[in-house]
Design a protein around this motif. Structure first.
Motif, PDB file in Angstrom:
ATOM      1  N   LEU A  73      47.130  65.358  76.963  1.00 44.34           N
ATOM      2  CA  LEU A  73      47.769  65.771  76.054  1.00 44.34           C
ATOM      3  C   LEU A  73      46.289  65.328  74.919  1.00 44.34           C
ATOM      4  CD1 LEU A  73      50.624  64.404  75.784  1.00 44.34           C
ATOM      5  CD2 LEU A  73      50.488  66.213  76.793  1.00 44.34           C
ATOM      6  N   VAL A  74      45.527  64.970  75.066  1.00 44.72           N
ATOM      7  CA  VAL A  74      44.094  65.399  73.601  1.00 44.72           C
ATOM      8  C   VAL A  74      43.060  65.828  74.308  1.00 44.72           C
ATOM      9  CG1 VAL A  74      42.688  63.620  73.227  1.00 44.72           C
ATOM     10  CG2 VAL A  74      44.746  61.922  73.607  1.00 44.72           C
ATOM     11  N   VAL A  75      42.753  66.107  75.517  1.00 44.82           N
ATOM     12  CA  VAL A  75      41.855  66.699  76.048  1.00 44.82           C
ATOM     13  C   VAL A  75      42.244  68.485  75.688  1.00 44.82           C
ATOM     14  CG1 VAL A  75      40.818  68.234  78.188  1.00 44.82           C
ATOM     15  CG2 VAL A  75      40.868  64.737  77.800  1.00 44.82           C
ATOM     16  N   ILE A  76      43.789  68.763  75.969  1.00 45.59           N
ATOM     17  CA  ILE A  76      44.235  69.646  75.846  1.00 45.59           C
ATOM     18  C   ILE A  76      43.692  70.209  74.593  1.00 45.59           C
ATOM     19  CG2 ILE A  76      46.308  71.568  76.485  1.00 45.59           C
ATOM     20  CD1 ILE A  76      44.484  70.925  78.410  1.00 45.59           C
ATOM     21  N   ALA A  77      44.469  69.537  73.802  1.00 43.96           N
ATOM     22  CA  ALA A  77      44.315  69.845  72.425  1.00 43.96           C
ATOM     23  C   ALA A  77      43.287  70.196  72.034  1.00 43.96           C
ATOM     24  CB  ALA A  77      44.666  68.246  71.178  1.00 43.96           C
ATOM     25  N   PHE A  78      42.141  69.488  72.060  1.00 39.70           N
ATOM     26  CA  PHE A  78      40.502  69.928  71.861  1.00 39.70           C
ATOM     27  C   PHE A  78      40.357  70.715  72.578  1.00 39.70           C
ATOM     28  CE2 PHE A  78      36.051  70.098  72.779  1.00 39.70           C
ATOM     29  CZ  PHE A  78      35.657  69.233  71.317  1.00 39.70           C
ATOM     30  N   LEU A  79      40.511  71.233  73.246  1.00 36.39           N
ATOM     31  CA  LEU A  79      40.315  72.322  74.369  1.00 36.39           C
ATOM     32  C   LEU A  79      40.935  74.010  73.809  1.00 36.39           C
ATOM     33  CD1 LEU A  79      40.361  71.572  78.096  1.00 36.39           C
ATOM     34  CD2 LEU A  79      37.895  72.460  77.130  1.00 36.39           C
ATOM     35  N   TRP A  80      42.324  73.668  73.122  1.00 42.90           N
ATOM     36  CA  TRP A  80      43.364  74.587  72.676  1.00 42.90           C
ATOM     37  C   TRP A  80      42.577  74.995  71.576  1.00 42.90           C
ATOM     38  CZ3 TRP A  80      47.550  76.073  75.797  1.00 42.90           C
ATOM     39  CH2 TRP A  80      48.429  77.074  75.344  1.00 42.90           C
ATOM     40  N   GLY A  81      42.215  73.957  70.317  1.00 40.64           N
ATOM     41  CA  GLY A  81      41.476  74.099  69.591  1.00 40.64           C
ATOM     42  C   GLY A  81      40.589  74.402  69.196  1.00 40.64           C
ATOM     43  N   ASN A  82      39.529  74.145  70.378  1.00 40.04           N
ATOM     44  CA  ASN A  82      38.472  75.007  70.605  1.00 40.04           C
ATOM     45  C   ASN A  82      38.346  76.188  70.582  1.00 40.04           C
ATOM     46  OD1 ASN A  82      34.991  73.280  70.239  1.00 40.04           O
ATOM     47  ND2 ASN A  82      35.911  75.329  72.291  1.00 40.04           N
ATOM     48  N   ASN A  83      38.602  76.604  71.337  1.00 40.19           N
ATOM     49  CA  ASN A  83      39.216  78.279  71.598  1.00 40.19           C
ATOM     50  C   ASN A  83      39.781  78.884  70.736  1.00 40.19           C
ATOM     51  OD1 ASN A  83      38.305  78.083  74.143  1.00 40.19           O
ATOM     52  ND2 ASN A  83      40.321  78.285  75.435  1.00 40.19           N
ATOM     53  N   ILE A  84      40.609  78.780  69.534  1.00 43.69           N
ATOM     54  CA  ILE A  84      41.171  78.764  69.001  1.00 43.69           C
ATOM     55  C   ILE A  84      40.166  78.788  67.284  1.00 43.69           C
ATOM     56  CG2 ILE A  84      43.202  79.272  66.889  1.00 43.69           C
ATOM     57  CD1 ILE A  84      44.215  80.099  69.534  1.00 43.69           C
ATOM     58  N   GLY A  85      39.914  78.016  66.459  1.00 44.90           N
ATOM     59  CA  GLY A  85      38.818  78.113  65.892  1.00 44.90           C
ATOM     60  C   GLY A  85      37.679  77.099  65.459  1.00 44.90           C
ATOM     61  N   GLY A  86      37.090  76.854  67.256  1.00 47.54           N
ATOM     62  CA  GLY A  86      35.662  76.263  67.322  1.00 47.54           C
ATOM     63  C   GLY A  86      36.227  74.685  66.812  1.00 47.54           C
ATOM     64  N   ARG A  87      34.276  73.966  67.334  1.00 51.73           N
ATOM     65  CA  ARG A  87      35.040  72.636  67.165  1.00 51.73           C
ATOM     66  C   ARG A  87      35.239  71.716  65.760  1.00 51.73           C
ATOM     67  NH1 ARG A  87      31.340  69.701  70.353  1.00 51.73           N
ATOM     68  NH2 ARG A  87      31.609  71.830  71.168  1.00 51.73           N
ATOM     69  N   ILE A  88      35.582  72.192  65.190  1.00 47.98           N
ATOM     70  CA  ILE A  88      36.241  72.297  63.483  1.00 47.98           C
ATOM     71  C   ILE A  88      37.729  71.242  63.868  1.00 47.98           C
ATOM     72  CG2 ILE A  88      37.379  71.351  61.389  1.00 47.98           C
ATOM     73  CD1 ILE A  88      33.771  72.910  60.395  1.00 47.98           C
ATOM     74  N   THR A  89      38.312  72.872  64.471  1.00 47.48           N
ATOM     75  CA  THR A  89      39.134  72.199  64.547  1.00 47.48           C
ATOM     76  C   THR A  89      39.329  72.110  65.566  1.00 47.48           C
ATOM     77  OG1 THR A  89      39.199  75.022  63.948  1.00 47.48           O
ATOM     78  CG2 THR A  89      41.354  73.876  65.772  1.00 47.48           C
ATOM     79  N   ALA A  90      38.467  72.138  67.053  1.00 49.88           N
ATOM     80  CA  ALA A  90      39.245  71.236  68.387  1.00 49.88           C
ATOM     81  C   ALA A  90      39.346  69.883  67.697  1.00 49.88           C
ATOM     82  CB  ALA A  90      37.305  71.522  69.033  1.00 49.88           C
ATOM     83  N   VAL A  91      38.436  68.935  66.408  1.00 43.18           N
ATOM     84  CA  VAL A  91      38.480  67.224  66.473  1.00 43.18           C
ATOM     85  C   VAL A  91      39.637  67.699  66.162  1.00 43.18           C
ATOM     86  CG1 VAL A  91      37.264  66.101  65.207  1.00 43.18           C
ATOM     87  CG2 VAL A  91      35.862  67.292  66.875  1.00 43.18           C
ATOM     88  N   ILE A  92      40.194  68.246  65.056  1.00 39.77           N
ATOM     89  CA  ILE A  92      41.164  67.447  63.960  1.00 39.77           C
ATOM     90  C   ILE A  92      43.009  68.121  65.327  1.00 39.77           C
ATOM     91  CG2 ILE A  92      43.048  69.001  62.718  1.00 39.77           C
ATOM     92  CD1 ILE A  92      40.441  69.740  60.766  1.00 39.77           C
ATOM     93  N   CYS A  93      42.877  68.618  65.715  1.00 45.09           N
ATOM     94  CA  CYS A  93      44.037  69.301  66.920  1.00 45.09           C
ATOM     95  C   CYS A  93      43.848  68.002  67.721  1.00 45.09           C
ATOM     96  CB  CYS A  93      43.990  70.003  67.945  1.00 45.09           C
ATOM     97  SG  CYS A  93      43.936  71.304  66.585  1.00 45.09           S
ATOM     98  N   ALA A  94      42.516  67.845  67.988  1.00 50.73           N
ATOM     99  CA  ALA A  94      42.604  66.047  69.418  1.00 50.73           C
ATOM    100  C   ALA A  94      42.516  64.950  68.580  1.00 50.73           C
ATOM    101  CB  ALA A  94      40.987  66.311  69.986  1.00 50.73           C
ATOM    102  N   SER A  95      42.866  64.761  67.527  1.00 52.92           N
ATOM    103  CA  SER A  95      42.496  63.391  66.766  1.00 52.92           C
ATOM    104  C   SER A  95      44.077  63.395  66.715  1.00 52.92           C
ATOM    105  CB  SER A  95      41.865  63.317  65.330  1.00 52.92           C
ATOM    106  OG  SER A  95      40.198  63.902  65.360  1.00 52.92           O
ATOM    107  N   ILE A  96      45.294  64.441  66.442  1.00 56.32           N
ATOM    108  CA  ILE A  96      45.953  64.071  65.455  1.00 56.32           C
ATOM    109  C   ILE A  96      46.503  64.211  67.016  1.00 56.32           C
ATOM    110  CG2 ILE A  96      48.553  65.584  65.035  1.00 56.32           C
ATOM    111  CD1 ILE A  96      46.356  67.182  63.105  1.00 56.32           C
ATOM    112  N   SER A  97      46.603  64.860  68.371  1.00 55.68           N
ATOM    113  CA  SER A  97      47.113  64.042  69.263  1.00 55.68           C
ATOM    114  C   SER A  97      46.739  62.710  69.494  1.00 55.68           C
ATOM    115  CB  SER A  97      46.598  65.515  70.524  1.00 55.68           C
ATOM    116  OG  SER A  97      47.395  66.548  70.560  1.00 55.68           O
TER     117      SER A  97
END
Length: 464
Positions: A73-97
């Motif tokens: 779930l953490v890995v997918i949250a990072f990848l999903w966020g990265n696809n949508i909004g880049g590295r900052i979005t990826a870090v935030i999504c993964a951190s929450i998960s």
């Protein structure tokens, strides 16, 4: 323990496969559960028993195994966020998960819906790639992962069907490999049913028939259609409202997650019997969406930050806010308590974090004792016990409900796990240890064989 099924529908049959004995509930007498997941857990139990004495080793092994799977779930949250909004979005999504309390709490739970979620999200990510066309091999792998999720939790059919329509649309080059992957997994599960039950796919069709047509699930409680909204309010308190605003903002960036979370909650709301764990697959989707919403708010302010240092501070601030929210809500996590909108809890003993832990600790302590020849349960419901998963010894367990039962059965056991005082005539039982009201008592001497009174016989006679 969150619910008895995490032991008696998965780990207990796994213990029976690995070590030859366990409590058998009606689901595994009637054949409405697949043996695939218990079979995998049995292998884990056998491989990790050396980690500790008694049941400690393989219980730890199961927890570690399931927790590692949950990291998807953490890995997918990072990848999903990265696809949508880049590295900052990826870090935030993964951190929450990574820090959200419900995902942490459920990660080592041997629930089929929880484990199914950890395959569902990777399957969705592999197949849903708006920026490019995935290869057939990738789509086939995605189909396999979605098939595992569906086979583990057939109730996810509306969600996965919507996902296929949303992703594939009229593209046959998408449909064929994904359906091939799903079908291949189902054939494996169906074949296992053919060898372990009476006919292929028995656990799927019989489960649907018994629970939906015969209404067996209603015996365990019926809730109104809006119960899952109440559950979310109980779990998230007043933070439900700002979190849902973030989810709505995130849904604009990734509509598919919004629709799938909605269909999971809606489809389960139509069923009479409701438990919070049933909609667990929607929780990480909502967390990713909330992460996308949080990232959008942060990124919209980026022109004002001007420097990399200030951007890092903004991301760190959002992480701290989410972490403090998670800790606060975790301190009051009890879905069985009345609805209230407090922020903090003051008694962890009244939350799911420690629920029934005293029973599990008592059972696990006896797994280290070589002198156990029989166990009586006095005031402890078998469904809230650790079963043989935690006891481990191949000895009879006797449910003792009345003083008269104690008189008839006490020669069959030399240990008692009780959460109320023993009947006065039985002072030869010596108190060994207590865990918050659940105590272990021992008497000297051996045990007599008492036929047709052990837990499996009682459950079979009562139909439980």
């Amino acid at each position: 323990m969150f619910w008895a099924d995490e032991i008696f529908q998965t780990q207990e049959p796994a213990h029976r496969l690995a070590f030859g004995h366990g409590i058998v509930t009606w689901e595994f007498r009637d054949g409405i559960r697949s043996w695939v997941f218990p079979g995998i857990l049995a292998v884990v139990m056998g491989l990790t028993a050396w980690l500790g004495e008694g049941s400690t080793g393989y219980v730890t092994g199961i927890n570690v195994f399931l927790s590692l799977i949950s990291l998807s779930l953490v890995v997918i949250a990072f990848l999903w966020g990265n696809n949508i909004g880049g590295r900052i979005t990826a870090v935030i999504c993964a951190s929450i998960s990574m820090i959200w309390f419900e995902l942490i709490y459920f990660s080592p739970k041997a629930f089929t819906e929880v484990v199914a979620t950890h395959f569902l999200l990777p399957g969705l990510y592999l197949s849903y790639q708006p920026k490019y066309s995935p290869s057939r091999q990738r789509l086939f792998l995605a189909g396999c992962l979605l098939g595992i999720a569906l086979a583990l939790r057939i109730h996810l059919l509306p969600c996965i069907a919507l996902a296929l329509v949303y992703i594939c649309k009229t593209k046959w080059r998408y449909w064929l490999p994904m359906l091939a992957g799903i079908t291949g997994v189902f054939l494996i599960f169906g074949t296992v049913d053919a060898f372990t039950w009476t006919y292929p796919f028995q656990s799927f069709w019989l489960n649907i028939w018994v629970n939906l047509v015969e209404g067996r699930s209603k015996l365990y409680g019926v809730s109104p259609w809006y119960e899952y909204v109440v559950f979310l309010l109980k779990s998230w308190s007043w933070l439900f409202f700002p979190m849902m605003i973030l989810v709505v903002i995130g849904s604009r960036r990734s509509p598919i997650l919004g629709w799938l979370a909605f269909i999971i909650i809606l489809s389960h709301s139509l069923l009479a019997h409701k438990e919070y764990r049933f909609i667990y697959p929607a929780i990480p989707m909502l967390m990713i969406l909330a992460g996308l919403g949080t990232a959008e708010l942060v990124i919209n302010w980026l022109p004002k930050w001007l420097s990399l240092r200030k951007i890092a501070i903004a991301v760190l601030l959002s992480f701290c806010l989410w972490t403090s929210s998670s800790v606060a809500l975790a301190s009051r996590f009890n879905l069985y308590a009345p609805l209230n909108f407090s922020t903090f809890g003051t008694n962890l003993q009244a939350t799911h974090w420690t629920a029934v832990s005293e029973n599990l600790l008592a059972f696990q302590s006896l797994s280290h004792d070589k002198n156990v020849c029989g166990l009586g349960l006095w005031g402890v419901n078998w469904a809230l016990s650790g079963g043989y998963t935690y006891l481990h010894h191949d000895v009879p367990i006797f449910p003792v409900e009345k003083d008269g039962d104690f008189e008839q059965l006490n020669t069959g056991f030399n240990y008692v796990i009780a959460n109320r005082p023993l009947p006065p005539p039985y002072q030869n039982y010596q108190l060994q240890q207590c865990w918050q009201g659940t105590c272990v008592y021992q008497r000297p001497g051996a045990c007599d064989m008492i036929p047709n009174r052990d837990i499996n016989y009682v459950l079979k006679q009562s139909g439980n």
